[in-house]
Design a protein around this motif. Structure first.
Motif, PDB file in Angstrom:
ATOM      1  N   GLY A 225       0.666  -1.077   0.052  1.00  0.00           N
ATOM      2  CA  GLY A 225      -0.051   0.140   0.193  1.00  0.00           C
ATOM      3  C   GLY A 225       1.004   1.387  -0.180  1.00  0.00           C
ATOM      4  O   GLY A 225       0.213   2.403   0.144  1.00  0.00           O
ATOM      5  N   PHE A 226       2.098   1.197   0.036  1.00  0.00           N
ATOM      6  CA  PHE A 226       3.066   2.345  -0.157  1.00  0.00           C
ATOM      7  C   PHE A 226       3.474   2.790  -1.245  1.00  0.00           C
ATOM      8  O   PHE A 226       3.758   1.745  -2.189  1.00  0.00           O
ATOM      9  N   THR A 227       3.497   3.871  -1.524  1.00  0.00           N
ATOM     10  CA  THR A 227       4.298   4.221  -3.065  1.00  0.00           C
ATOM     11  C   THR A 227       5.588   4.638  -2.597  1.00  0.00           C
ATOM     12  O   THR A 227       6.180   5.386  -1.700  1.00  0.00           O
ATOM     13  N   ARG A 228       6.395   3.940  -3.646  1.00  0.00           N
ATOM     14  CA  ARG A 228       8.259   4.042  -3.245  1.00  0.00           C
ATOM     15  C   ARG A 228       8.683   4.483  -4.525  1.00  0.00           C
ATOM     16  O   ARG A 228       8.355   4.509  -5.435  1.00  0.00           O
ATOM     17  N   ARG A 229       9.671   5.286  -4.029  1.00  0.00           N
ATOM     18  CA  ARG A 229      10.661   6.261  -5.147  1.00  0.00           C
ATOM     19  C   ARG A 229      12.087   5.598  -5.276  1.00  0.00           C
ATOM     20  O   ARG A 229      12.583   6.160  -5.776  1.00  0.00           O
ATOM     21  N   SER A 230      12.165   4.573  -4.701  1.00  0.00           N
ATOM     22  CA  SER A 230      13.461   3.876  -4.693  1.00  0.00           C
ATOM     23  C   SER A 230      13.194   2.151  -4.866  1.00  0.00           C
ATOM     24  O   SER A 230      12.092   1.669  -4.476  1.00  0.00           O
ATOM     25  N   PHE A 231      14.207   1.412  -4.969  1.00  0.00           N
ATOM     26  CA  PHE A 231      13.974  -0.075  -5.100  1.00  0.00           C
ATOM     27  C   PHE A 231      15.169  -0.656  -4.265  1.00  0.00           C
ATOM     28  O   PHE A 231      16.374  -0.149  -4.149  1.00  0.00           O
ATOM     29  N   ARG A 232      14.989  -1.792  -3.524  1.00  0.00           N
ATOM     30  CA  ARG A 232      15.619  -2.720  -2.460  1.00  0.00           C
ATOM     31  C   ARG A 232      16.706  -3.378  -3.372  1.00  0.00           C
ATOM     32  O   ARG A 232      16.351  -3.953  -4.412  1.00  0.00           O
ATOM     33  N   THR A 233      17.913  -3.403  -3.030  1.00  0.00           N
ATOM     34  CA  THR A 233      19.052  -3.946  -3.632  1.00  0.00           C
ATOM     35  C   THR A 233      19.718  -5.044  -2.947  1.00  0.00           C
ATOM     36  O   THR A 233      19.660  -5.025  -1.555  1.00  0.00           O
ATOM     37  N   HIS A 234      20.292  -6.052  -3.366  1.00  0.00           N
ATOM     38  CA  HIS A 234      20.927  -7.088  -2.931  1.00  0.00           C
ATOM     39  C   HIS A 234      22.389  -6.870  -2.792  1.00  0.00           C
ATOM     40  O   HIS A 234      22.807  -5.868  -3.112  1.00  0.00           O
ATOM     41  N   PHE A 235      23.236  -7.790  -2.217  1.00  0.00           N
ATOM     42  CA  PHE A 235      24.498  -7.696  -1.956  1.00  0.00           C
ATOM     43  C   PHE A 235      25.497  -8.976  -2.177  1.00  0.00           C
ATOM     44  O   PHE A 235      26.538  -8.957  -1.827  1.00  0.00           O
ATOM     45  N   TRP A 236      25.035  -9.764  -3.291  1.00  0.00           N
ATOM     46  CA  TRP A 236      25.699 -10.896  -3.494  1.00  0.00           C
ATOM     47  C   TRP A 236      26.281 -11.072  -4.920  1.00  0.00           C
ATOM     48  O   TRP A 236      26.408 -12.446  -5.178  1.00  0.00           O
ATOM     49  N   VAL A 237      26.230 -10.040  -5.608  1.00  0.00           N
ATOM     50  CA  VAL A 237      26.710 -10.297  -6.882  1.00  0.00           C
ATOM     51  C   VAL A 237      28.024  -9.329  -7.195  1.00  0.00           C
ATOM     52  O   VAL A 237      28.172  -8.287  -6.567  1.00  0.00           O
ATOM     53  N   ARG A 238      29.128 -10.037  -7.695  1.00  0.00           N
ATOM     54  CA  ARG A 238      30.376  -9.421  -7.486  1.00  0.00           C
ATOM     55  C   ARG A 238      30.485  -8.232  -8.419  1.00  0.00           C
ATOM     56  O   ARG A 238      31.063  -7.062  -8.328  1.00  0.00           O
ATOM     57  N   ASP A 239      30.078  -8.550  -9.898  1.00  0.00           N
ATOM     58  CA  ASP A 239      30.246  -7.246 -10.850  1.00  0.00           C
ATOM     59  C   ASP A 239      28.996  -7.242 -11.417  1.00  0.00           C
ATOM     60  O   ASP A 239      29.008  -7.400 -12.642  1.00  0.00           O
ATOM     61  N   PRO A 240      28.039  -6.342 -10.777  1.00  0.00           N
ATOM     62  CA  PRO A 240      26.685  -6.209 -11.391  1.00  0.00           C
ATOM     63  C   PRO A 240      26.775  -5.086 -12.324  1.00  0.00           C
ATOM     64  O   PRO A 240      27.577  -4.263 -12.252  1.00  0.00           O
ATOM     65  N   ARG A 267      27.008   1.737  -8.380  1.00  0.00           N
ATOM     66  CA  ARG A 267      27.790   0.422  -8.134  1.00  0.00           C
ATOM     67  C   ARG A 267      28.794   0.610  -6.839  1.00  0.00           C
ATOM     68  O   ARG A 267      29.001  -0.432  -6.089  1.00  0.00           O
ATOM     69  N   ALA A 268      29.182   1.833  -6.942  1.00  0.00           N
ATOM     70  CA  ALA A 268      30.122   1.989  -5.591  1.00  0.00           C
ATOM     71  C   ALA A 268      29.240   1.821  -4.189  1.00  0.00           C
ATOM     72  O   ALA A 268      29.979   1.639  -3.118  1.00  0.00           O
ATOM     73  N   SER A 269      27.858   2.222  -4.504  1.00  0.00           N
ATOM     74  CA  SER A 269      27.297   2.282  -3.081  1.00  0.00           C
ATOM     75  C   SER A 269      26.791   0.936  -2.680  1.00  0.00           C
ATOM     76  O   SER A 269      26.338   0.677  -1.466  1.00  0.00           O
ATOM     77  N   LEU A 270      26.961  -0.122  -3.350  1.00  0.00           N
ATOM     78  CA  LEU A 270      26.505  -1.473  -3.074  1.00  0.00           C
ATOM     79  C   LEU A 270      27.501  -2.124  -1.918  1.00  0.00           C
ATOM     80  O   LEU A 270      28.658  -2.087  -2.200  1.00  0.00           O
ATOM     81  N   SER A 271      26.950  -2.848  -1.374  1.00  0.00           N
ATOM     82  CA  SER A 271      27.530  -3.689  -0.317  1.00  0.00           C
ATOM     83  C   SER A 271      27.951  -4.928  -1.096  1.00  0.00           C
ATOM     84  O   SER A 271      27.324  -5.471  -2.117  1.00  0.00           O
ATOM     85  N   TYR A 272      28.897  -5.943  -0.442  1.00  0.00           N
ATOM     86  CA  TYR A 272      29.025  -7.238  -1.350  1.00  0.00           C
ATOM     87  C   TYR A 272      29.588  -8.235  -0.352  1.00  0.00           C
ATOM     88  O   TYR A 272      30.387  -7.904   0.560  1.00  0.00           O
ATOM     89  N   TYR A 273      28.944  -9.295  -0.613  1.00  0.00           N
ATOM     90  CA  TYR A 273      29.146 -10.442   0.283  1.00  0.00           C
ATOM     91  C   TYR A 273      29.606 -11.561  -0.247  1.00  0.00           C
ATOM     92  O   TYR A 273      28.957 -12.158  -1.217  1.00  0.00           O
ATOM     93  N   ALA A 274      30.712 -12.007  -0.194  1.00  0.00           N
ATOM     94  CA  ALA A 274      31.547 -12.985  -1.180  1.00  0.00           C
ATOM     95  C   ALA A 274      30.890 -14.436  -0.919  1.00  0.00           C
ATOM     96  O   ALA A 274      30.741 -14.680   0.121  1.00  0.00           O
TER      97      ALA A 274
END
Length: 348
Positions: A225-240, A267-274
């Protein structure tokens, strides 16, 4: 307050658990589905004794978001809190526990507002059910908020890790430099209310995960029911490369935005979990369908319980490569949205 037996090991960098338990059952976002939590615990082999759910050889870890939205919030909190205080469980903070703390914490004068989390219509709506269900129990609500203050943002065990939304190595290292056990205080919450501070970045990343802003004028009308102006990202792809490589939420990106290239800043803002790092357990992301592993060493346990999805657990036996058949779940029936009678709250 937590008993010494439940949190003594959490003061250090790691918790050595393999010598004392057969395994851990990690439980996803409950959001007030307290009766369903009791059903899941029974299915996992936990039985109530002296007001606490216990297992002879295992313990539980809750990944946060015990409160808000659901019909039996007090019951969910009471079950989890009693287990933790009896040394039968651990818990980490979710963004909804953080919301409750900041919603009820007076802001310092220099912020120019009354509360750390402004009482806007959106924020009021999120916490509405929680406040209503505690309305006639003000002392219990105060005790619950005090308990939230004693819960850490993350847990690192000997061989696996737990955080509500995202494990970011750099931010956790900076948090540990001041709060070694991951438990924050009101001063931290005050600093975190200012965008751009280190504390703000830590809370956002660990309890809400990463996000990328949508183009100007583009919104997502979410299923909650909420309007969102961003989307959630994950953190387990090495070179998206594209937005589609990192999006992690039930709502699809509008139009053809999955093919939108990631900018250098994004890309720089993303976390990464190897993939060679210890198993990690998270919640938060409103997954749907049959529980599956997003990566061989990562399990997301939030399967939209409060939206008539599944309340999910993972039975962890210290394996380094996670296995999808270790998920256990119970569906949340639609009649679970009915408010309980007062007699249904207490289970002593």
């Amino acid at each position: 307050m937590f008993c010494a037996a439940s949190w003594a090991g959490a003061i250090g960098w790691e918790i050595d658990v393999q010598a004392s338990v057969e395994g851990y059952d990690l439980i996803g976002d409950i959001h007030g589905c307290g009766a369903t939590l009791a059903v899941l615990l029974e299915r996992l082999g936990y039985h109530q004794r002296n007001g606490v759910y216990r297992h002879p050889r295992r313990k539980v870890i809750f990944v946060g978001d015990l409160i808000d939205r659901g019909p039996r919030i007090r019951l969910a909190v009471r079950i989890a809190r009693r287990m933790v205080e009896a040394g039968q469980a651990y818990v980490v903070l979710g963004n909804h526990e953080i919301n409750a703390l900041t919603y009820t914490l007076k802001a310092p004068p220099e912020l120019g507002r009354e509360w750390l989390r402004p009482h806007t219509p959106r924020h009021n709506r999120i916490i509405k059910e929680t406040l209503e269900q505690y309305h006639d129990h003000p002392q219990e609500w105060d005790e619950t908020l005090a308990w939230f203050r004693d819960i850490p943002l993350f847990l690192e065990f000997d061989g696996f890790r737990v955080v509500h939304a995202c494990w970011d190595h750099a931010l956790i290292a900076q948090l540990r430099s001041q709060y070694a056990d991951g438990r924050i205080d009101d001063a931290f919450l005050c600093r975190a209310s200012l965008p751009g501070t280190l504390e703000f970045r830590i809370l956002e990343r660990l309890t809400r995960g990463g996000s990328i802003d949508l183009p100007e004028g583009v919104v997502i009308h979410s299923g909650d029911g909420f309007t969102r102006r961003s989307f959630r990202t994950h953190f387990w792809v090495r070179d998206p490369v594209t937005w589609g490589d990192v999006v992690f939420q039930p709502d699809n990106l509008p139009s053809d935005l999955e093919r939108q290239p990631l900018s250098d800043d994004e890309r720089a803002s993303l976390s990464y979990y190897a993939p060679d790092e210890p198993p990690l357990f998270i919640g938060h992301y409103w997954c749907e369908g049959v529980p599956a592993l997003p990566a061989p060493n990562i399990a997301c346990l939030d399967y939209s319980a409060v939206k008539h999805g599944r309340l999910v657990a993972y039975r962890y036996n210290f394996e380094q490569r996670l296995e999808a058949d270790h998920f256990v779940w119970v569906p949340v029936p639609r009649d679970a949205t009915a408010r309980p009678m007062p007699r249904e709250i207490d289970f002593d």
